[in-house]
Design a protein around this motif. Structure first.
Motif, PDB file in Angstrom:
ATOM      1  N   ASN A  97       0.791  -1.232   0.000  1.00  0.00           N
ATOM      2  CA  ASN A  97       0.000   0.000   0.000  1.00  0.00           C
ATOM      3  C   ASN A  97       0.816   1.271   0.000  1.00  0.00           C
ATOM      4  O   ASN A  97       0.257   2.353   0.056  1.00  0.00           O
ATOM      5  N   ILE A 142       2.656  -8.043   4.216  1.00  0.00           N
ATOM      6  CA  ILE A 142       2.421  -8.174   5.655  1.00  0.00           C
ATOM      7  C   ILE A 142       2.123  -6.806   6.252  1.00  0.00           C
ATOM      8  O   ILE A 142       2.700  -5.804   5.863  1.00  0.00           O
ATOM      9  N   PRO A 143       1.196  -6.776   7.179  1.00  0.00           N
ATOM     10  CA  PRO A 143       0.855  -5.523   7.831  1.00  0.00           C
ATOM     11  C   PRO A 143       2.006  -5.045   8.715  1.00  0.00           C
ATOM     12  O   PRO A 143       2.830  -5.847   9.158  1.00  0.00           O
ATOM     13  N   THR A 144       2.015  -3.736   8.957  1.00  0.00           N
ATOM     14  CA  THR A 144       3.070  -3.122   9.764  1.00  0.00           C
ATOM     15  C   THR A 144       3.304  -3.885  11.057  1.00  0.00           C
ATOM     16  O   THR A 144       4.435  -4.210  11.418  1.00  0.00           O
ATOM     17  N   ILE A 145       2.207  -4.185  11.731  1.00  0.00           N
ATOM     18  CA  ILE A 145       2.320  -4.772  13.064  1.00  0.00           C
ATOM     19  C   ILE A 145       2.846  -6.202  13.021  1.00  0.00           C
ATOM     20  O   ILE A 145       3.312  -6.749  14.012  1.00  0.00           O
ATOM     21  N   GLN A 146       2.790  -6.819  11.827  1.00  0.00           N
ATOM     22  CA  GLN A 146       3.205  -8.215  11.691  1.00  0.00           C
ATOM     23  C   GLN A 146       4.652  -8.369  11.225  1.00  0.00           C
ATOM     24  O   GLN A 146       5.117  -9.475  10.986  1.00  0.00           O
ATOM     25  N   PRO A 238      -5.704   3.178  11.427  1.00  0.00           N
ATOM     26  CA  PRO A 238      -4.972   1.905  11.350  1.00  0.00           C
ATOM     27  C   PRO A 238      -3.720   1.984  10.475  1.00  0.00           C
ATOM     28  O   PRO A 238      -2.737   1.331  10.740  1.00  0.00           O
ATOM     29  N   ASN A 239      -3.766   2.799   9.420  1.00  0.00           N
ATOM     30  CA  ASN A 239      -2.675   2.819   8.460  1.00  0.00           C
ATOM     31  C   ASN A 239      -2.344   4.278   8.139  1.00  0.00           C
ATOM     32  O   ASN A 239      -3.250   5.106   8.062  1.00  0.00           O
ATOM     33  N   LEU A 241      -1.750   5.748   5.522  1.00  0.00           N
ATOM     34  CA  LEU A 241      -2.437   6.266   4.343  1.00  0.00           C
ATOM     35  C   LEU A 241      -3.839   6.772   4.689  1.00  0.00           C
ATOM     36  O   LEU A 241      -4.352   7.689   4.049  1.00  0.00           O
ATOM     37  N   ASP A 242      -4.431   6.175   5.713  1.00  0.00           N
ATOM     38  CA  ASP A 242      -5.763   6.625   6.130  1.00  0.00           C
ATOM     39  C   ASP A 242      -5.732   8.083   6.566  1.00  0.00           C
ATOM     40  O   ASP A 242      -6.753   8.761   6.553  1.00  0.00           O
ATOM     41  N   LEU A 244      -4.203  10.460   5.017  1.00  0.00           N
ATOM     42  CA  LEU A 244      -4.416  11.301   3.842  1.00  0.00           C
ATOM     43  C   LEU A 244      -5.909  11.381   3.513  1.00  0.00           C
ATOM     44  O   LEU A 244      -6.407  12.433   3.103  1.00  0.00           O
ATOM     45  N   VAL A 245      -6.616  10.273   3.740  1.00  0.00           N
ATOM     46  CA  VAL A 245      -8.070  10.280   3.547  1.00  0.00           C
ATOM     47  C   VAL A 245      -8.699  11.334   4.460  1.00  0.00           C
ATOM     48  O   VAL A 245      -9.492  12.173   4.020  1.00  0.00           O
ATOM     49  N   ARG A 246      -8.319  11.296   5.748  1.00  0.00           N
ATOM     50  CA  ARG A 246      -8.880  12.254   6.703  1.00  0.00           C
ATOM     51  C   ARG A 246      -8.490  13.686   6.343  1.00  0.00           C
ATOM     52  O   ARG A 246      -9.275  14.608   6.507  1.00  0.00           O
TER      53      ARG A 246
ATOM     54  N   PRO B 196      -2.781   3.814  -4.240  1.00  0.00           N
ATOM     55  CA  PRO B 196      -3.278   2.969  -3.139  1.00  0.00           C
ATOM     56  C   PRO B 196      -4.228   3.735  -2.217  1.00  0.00           C
ATOM     57  O   PRO B 196      -4.967   3.129  -1.457  1.00  0.00           O
ATOM     58  N   LEU B 197      -4.241   5.050  -2.342  1.00  0.00           N
ATOM     59  CA  LEU B 197      -5.175   5.857  -1.558  1.00  0.00           C
ATOM     60  C   LEU B 197      -6.616   5.406  -1.792  1.00  0.00           C
ATOM     61  O   LEU B 197      -7.455   5.493  -0.891  1.00  0.00           O
ATOM     62  N   ALA B 200      -7.629   2.973   0.651  1.00  0.00           N
ATOM     63  CA  ALA B 200      -7.867   3.582   1.963  1.00  0.00           C
ATOM     64  C   ALA B 200      -9.270   4.190   2.013  1.00  0.00           C
ATOM     65  O   ALA B 200      -9.977   4.068   3.012  1.00  0.00           O
ATOM     66  N   TYR B 201      -9.668   4.821   0.896  1.00  0.00           N
ATOM     67  CA  TYR B 201     -11.028   5.385   0.842  1.00  0.00           C
ATOM     68  C   TYR B 201     -12.080   4.284   0.921  1.00  0.00           C
ATOM     69  O   TYR B 201     -13.097   4.412   1.584  1.00  0.00           O
ATOM     70  N   GLY B 333      -3.649  -6.350   4.135  1.00  0.00           N
ATOM     71  CA  GLY B 333      -2.978  -6.357   5.438  1.00  0.00           C
ATOM     72  C   GLY B 333      -2.866  -4.998   6.086  1.00  0.00           C
ATOM     73  O   GLY B 333      -2.130  -4.836   7.050  1.00  0.00           O
TER      74      GLY B 333
END
Lengths: 338, 485
Positions: A97, A142-146, A238-239, A241-242, A244-246, B196-197, B200-201, B333
């Motif tokens: 991502n 893999i996710p950050t936390i993993q 959680p991520n 990138l979220d 940037l959404v906000r 990839p945004l 996220a959306y 993930g």
């Protein structure tokens, strides 16, 4: 009735207790942060968690975590590399991502829907050097936390995933020499009056990923007064990138994350930009199993060669457009070994 | 205007006096009633009631008088029986009608809102996964779902009372729907640019759907179901008042005829017999008709409403499972969840998928239990079969993804027929559940319609027959009475 009253009174004490803990923590931060700054060690920012756990002890054993790696070697006779060669492919944990670092183009017409980015280039390079084929690599998202558990469980041989070398992680995994210099940075709309990690953040809402270095740093700095108290850092996602959404939805005014990832966000939205300089120093490294000394040395050798040729080409392709050709990050950090 | 007080004031004194001795046993209660009143106020307090009682006592002393009273009481009882029957059955039949034509359709409509929202979310994530290659059918499905949800929300709004909790929920959904759609469009736009945004959306939109919209829709659905249950509760109880009055009226008629027989040795009094017959018919009609209606309603509830509810739940579980399956691949993930044991960390969406599948398994088993005929069982069994294949294919998809073969996993989820994707299984589950729903819906309509029809005509019939019975009783008494002239 009595139970409820008891609970209510306990609740009251809980609040008092929490405040006492917060005060104590603030005092600890206030005492410790100037101390670590005085040592002139650029990597203090990373140790958000480390500081809270009692930096004094760790200061002795862990300074400059990026310089703790083993010296490079081309030897491939070790058990880890032998196993990889026998298997025929390298198993690498990556991000899917992070634009420009490790991501999958959803519109790719290629049947394989390949991953691409700066981290992916490096993974291919390592596969090419060790196995002779840049495509002898299997990517695991893999996710950050993993990241740490995936290495410890042997799910992957290594993680190349914008992973900061820090003391806490050094306890669980081994890192290669640093391959990228970055630091926490503020991202905000171009039109915003925010100028960087400073007073201009007063009364602004700041977003960070929960559990991230950025979030730890923000909390620590607000406790110590380095960050204006009126800045609202309650938005966690959680991520990264979220964030940037906000930001695009106007729910927050600024994002704090690694400069490298902030640049990847800016690459997806031409109306935002990095504000001010990075206010921490962090290095990305390739994480491997703690006892895989042969692999660590071999990867460090790959990095030695990669720095000479390949690194800059990859930077120019993926990161130059948003980080700039003459940024501090535009050249590979010098490697020092233990 | 001055007439009534005069009229009622004048007779009391003479009429009251003779009655007292006329009926000595009843004089007791009458005397104290008059007693406490002071002489001055006595004439004023001689009400029409007291006067009527006195007159009645005077009348009761003679046989024609008694007959008159008996006739009046019988007629009154029979008319009351008819009236109460008509009233109670009108109420029940209206409630049964509401079940059939108002509350069940509204409950189904709320379920449709719920389903189309979940379906839109699923279609959006499927389309997103396909990226630039999004098919027309997936785009159309999403748009249709949004249209359906918006349309049904208007229907629901029209039938909800302003200011009620339902109305609040509906306005909340009306506010959230465009927000959700905005997020989805942003997700699409970013995805089309290869950012990839977009993912996220999509995750943000999904969060809005899962945490705000679907719970609100579920709330609405539950409220409408409560209304449905309330209508059932109004339609089903036995009309005891009417039945009691009917028994009383019949008893009265029988007693009057027996009295008649004893005094005159005449076996039949045609009027009274007619009255008895009519009352019996009404009482039987009432008991049998209501029992049949009740049975129909019970059946419509047990085999219709309960099945419908379980099937709706199953369908929504399958939709959510599909959405989460897609989102596992979209989020790649990006979101994880730590389980209750505090150590195991799992992908948030795959975890939700597993939960949804558990719900689906449970609901399908329940639906199979509730299905009472072949036509109802078949689609449920087919859906269960699809779900089993889905589970095993999902495992393959996860294995491919975990092994780093993202494209393989993608093909296994949204690929073409040759890839044997889970999408096929989901479509199968959805189609079969839709079939089962249609079947149960028609079963419901048949049973509830039958129940309601069993009450048809009862209120009017009871009223008409009761009037006839009262007329018969009066005529019968009148015949006896004429013998005294």
């Amino acid at each position: 009735m009595t139970a409820r009253r008891l609970r209510a009174s306990l609740k009251g004490w809980g609040g008092v207790g929490a405040m006492a803990v917060a005060c104590a923590l603030a005092a600890v931060f206030a005492l410790l942060l100037p101390l670590s700054n005085a040592r002139g060690d650029g990597s203090t920012g990373i140790g958000g968690q480390g500081v809270a756990e009692g930096t004094q002890v760790k200061e002795d054993t862990c300074t400059a975590p990026q310089d703790q790696s083993l010296s490079p070697s081309s030897d491939e006779s070790g058990t880890t590399i032998t196993a990889i060669k026998k298997r025929g492919y390298l198993s690498v944990g990556v991000d899917q991502n992070s634009y420009r670092w490790g991501y999958r183009d959803p519109n790719s017409t290629k049947k394989s829907s390949d991953l691409e980015g700066f981290d992916i280039d490096l993974a291919h390079e390592i596969a090419k050097e060790i196995l002779g084929d840049p495509n002898a690599v299997r990517f695991h998202a893999i996710p950050t936390i993993q990241r740490v558990p995936a290495i410890k469980d042997g799910q992957v041989d290594m993680v190349v995933r914008t992973m900061t070398i820090n003391c806490a992680r050094l306890k669980d995994v081994a890192f290669s020499a640093p391959y990228f210099l970055t630091g926490q940075q503020v991202l905000a709309p171009k039109t915003s009056d925010i100028t960087g990690y400073d007073k201009s953040l007063a009364n602004k809402k700041i977003c960070s990923a929960s559990g991230s270095t950025a979030n730890d740093k923000l909390k620590a700095d607000q406790g110590s007064g380095k960050l204006v108290p009126s800045a609202d850092i309650s938005t966690t996602v959680p991520n990264q990138l979220d964030c940037l959404v906000r930001l695009q939805l106007g729910e927050v005014d600024a994002v704090v994350t690694d400069g490298a990832l902030a640049a990847s966000q800016a690459a997806q939205d031409p109306t935002v930009e990095l504000k001010g300089d990075r206010f921490t120093t962090e290095y990305y490294g390739v994480a491997m199993k703690k006892d895989a000394d042969d692999l660590v040395r071999r990867v460090n050798q790959v990095l030695v060669d990669y720095r000479k040729s390949g690194w800059r080409a990859s930077y120019d392709k993926w990161l130059s457009p948003t980080l700039g050709a003459d940024s501090e990050s535009a050249n590979p950090p010098a490697a020092k070994y233990k | 205007m001055t007439y009534p007080p005069k009229g009622s004031a004048a007779p009391p004194a003479p009429a009251g006096a003779p009655t007292m001795p006329g009926v000595p046993p009843q004089a007791g209660p009458a005397a104290p009633r008059g007693g406490p009143a002071t002489p001055g106020t006595a004439p004023a307090r001689r009400t029409a009631w007291a006067e009527g009682v006195d007159q009645l006592r005077a009348t009761a002393t003679t046989e024609p008088g008694r007959l008159r009273i008996i006739g009046a009481v019988l007629a009154l009882l029979v008319v009351a029986f008819g009236a109460v029957t008509a009233w109670q059955m009108t109420e029940r039949s209206a409630a049964a009608d509401d079940v059939l034509h108002s509350s069940q359709p509204l409950s189904a409509s709320a379920a449709d809102i719920y389903r189309s929202l979940a379906d839109a979310n699923t279609a959006a994530s499927s389309g997103f996964l396909a990226g630039g290659q999004e098919t027309k059918s997936s785009r159309d499905r999403y748009e249709l779902d949004i249209k359906t949800a918006a349309g049904k929300l208007i229907t629901a709004a029209n039938s909800s009372e302003p200011g009620s909790p339902s109305a609040d929920t509906i306005s909340k959904l009306n506010k959230l729907l465009p927000e959700y759609k905005g997020l989805i469009e942003r997700a699409r736009a970013n995805n089309r640019q290869g950012f990839p945004l977009g993912g996220a959306y999509l995750r943000y939109a999904n969060e809005k759907m899962q945490q705000q919209m679907l719970p609100a829709a579920e709330d609405l659905y539950k409220r409408e179901n409560q209304r449905l249950s309330a209508d059932y509760a109004d339609a089903k109880p036995y009309p005891w008042a009417a039945i009691g009055l009917g028994v009383l009226a019949l008893g009265g008629l029988v007693w009057a005829q027996r009295r008649n027989y004893r005094r005159t040795n005449r076996v039949l009094n045609q009027g009274m017999v007619a009255a008895t017959a009519a009352s019996t018919v009404v009482l039987l009609w009432l008991v049998v008709g209501h029992s049949v209606a009740r049975a129909g309603l019970d059946e419509s509830y047990d085999h219709g409403v309960r099945s419908l509810n379980v099937l709706h739940d199953a369908r929504i579980a399958s939709l959510n499972a599909r959405g989460n399956e897609n989102l596992t691949l979209v989020s790649r993930g990006a979101e994880t969840k730590t389980l209750a044991d505090g150590t195991t960390t799992v992908d948030a969406f795959d975890y939700d998928f597993q939960q949804d599948m558990k719900t689906l398994t449970k609901d399908l088993a329940l639906a199979a239990d509730l299905a009472d005929d072949k036509a109802g069982e078949e689609p449920v069994q087919a859906a269960t079969g699809n779900m089993k294949v889905w589970k095993s294919r999902h495992k393959e998809a996860r294995a491919a993804d975990d092994a780093g073969d993202y494209q393989g996993a993608l093909n296994k989820v949204i690929g073409s027929k040759s890839d044997k994707p889970t999408g096929e299984c989901f479509d199968g589950v959805d189609k079969n559940l839709a079939l089962a729903l249609t079947h149960e819906e028609s079963e419901f309509k048949q049973a509830a319609g039958g129940g309601r029809d069993a009450m048809t005509g009862l209120p009017v019939g009871a009223a008409v027959l009761a009037v006839l019975a009262a007329a018969g009783a009066l005529l019968g008494i009148g015949r006896r009475l004429s013998e005294y002239r």
